[in-house]
Design an enzyme around this catalytic site. Structure first.
Site, PDB file in Angstrom:
ATOM      1  CB  VAL A 103      -0.982  -0.005   1.194  1.00 43.56           C
ATOM      2  CG1 VAL A 103      -1.970  -1.168   1.076  1.00 43.56           C
ATOM      3  CG2 VAL A 103      -0.249  -0.058   2.538  1.00 43.56           C
ATOM      4  CG  HIS A 119      -3.772  -6.286  -0.415  1.00 40.20           C
ATOM      5  ND1 HIS A 119      -2.785  -7.077   0.138  1.00 40.20           N
ATOM      6  CD2 HIS A 119      -4.728  -7.140  -0.863  1.00 40.20           C
ATOM      7  CE1 HIS A 119      -3.117  -8.360   0.019  1.00 40.20           C
ATOM      8  NE2 HIS A 119      -4.292  -8.430  -0.585  1.00 40.20           N
TER       9      HIS A 119
END
Ligand code: BJW
Ligand code: ZN
Length: 251
Positions: A103, A119
């Site tokens: 991320v 994600h």
């Protein structure tokens, strides 16, 4: 590291390469992984218990503070030689697909074109209630201490809490990135699995899908992982050392 000859041949002959990355690729940029030992103030928390919608609903300040702390750490981190080697691979082999579970934004900052993000991102906050995208986040206040609780901003549309734009446990992965990732897994000749424990699904099915479709699987990781059984080659060591050496030898 002396790369095995059949591996170098596979890389040179590959028409389509997938780089599949996890938190370990950013470890040498100073960012913590999930399942390696956590240090510091947050070592008493289990990250998996902060990475759920239920945790956010129960204690938005705690969860938002943790993510703001992480966002600040990413902002002060720099891409490392592994991120740069992957970006260079994209330049050498145009049919390279980068699929990341991370991320952070270090792949992009190293020059990767458009990683498939499974994600989400620390930099794409949205409303917890109505899903509206939120603009760029301001830095936390000057007196924000690492890990202290912090009130999330409010949504301009509905007043709900803004949440991090990441995929928490129990949440569906984004549909279009998932479709592209599995398509690339089925099409590739070589998949490099870099810095991931392979413990989290459905992402961990991507190397397995590539293997089922005949790709050569190469793991780059200092430790054993749940994907060892699908790897044709297991290169044990830090990604920032192994990847530049491997790719320089191959191309
Ligand atoms: C180095 C290094 C160096 C160190 N160089 N390497 C099937 C079986 C069992 C369970 C499930 C299943 N399918 C689904 C589940 C449930 C669950 C799951 O997988 N649980 C398992 C833990 C058992 N999955 C989900 O809930 C997913 N959603 C879902 O299934 O939804 C279903 C649904 C469908 C339709 C409607 C609704 C629901 C969602 C998973 C989301 C994961 N999110 C997180 C948090 C993101 C936000 C945040 O950052 O906080 O994503 S969890 C965390 O794990 C994060 C990571 O992307 C992910 C993977 O971790 P990663 O990257 O592999 O890190 P580590 O720490 O595990 O490993 C680091 C590796 O680096 C290690 O191997 C080190 O050795 C190595 N390393 N230094 C190279 N220098
Ligand atoms: Zn809203």
């Amino acid at each position: 590291m002396n790369a095995p000859k059949p591996l170098l041949t596979a890389l040179r002959e590959a028409r389509h390469v997938v780089a599949f990355t996890g938190a370990g690729v950013s470890a040498e940029s100073g960012l913590s992984t999930f399942r390696d030992a956590m240090t510091g103030l947050w070592s008493r928390f289990d990250p998996t218990r902060l990475a759920t919608a239920e945790a956010f609903a129960a204690n938005p300040e705690l969860v938002w503070g943790w993510y703001e702390w992480r966002r600040m750490r990413v902002r002060h981190a720099e891409p490392n030689a592994a991120h740069r080697a992957i970006a260079a691979l994209e330049a050498k082999v145009p049919a390279t697909t980068l699929i990341t579970q991370n991320v952070d934004d270090l792949h992009e900052r190293a020059g990767s074109r458009s990683p498939i993000r499974l994600h989400g991102s620390l930099f794409a906050p949205r409303c917890f209630d109505c899903g509206s995208a939120h603009g760029a986040l301001a830095d936390p206040p000057g007196d924000f201490e690492d890990g202290s609780p912090l009130a999330p901003p409010r949504c301009a549309a509905c007043g709900g809490f803004i949440r991090p734009g990441v995929v928490w446990f129990g949440e569906a992965l984004p549909a279009e990135p998932m479709r592209c990732a599995f398509e690339a897994a089925r099409a590739c000749d070589v998949l490099l699995s870099i810095g991931t424990s392979g413990a989290v699904y459905p992402a961990a099915d991507i190397p397995r899908e590539a293997r089922r479709n005949g790709a050569v699987i190469v793991e780059v990781n200092p430790n054993a992982t749940d994907l060892d059984d699908v790897a044709d080659f297991r290169l044990r060591g830090p990604a920032a050392e192994i990847l530049p050496t491997l790719l320089a030898a191959a191309f």
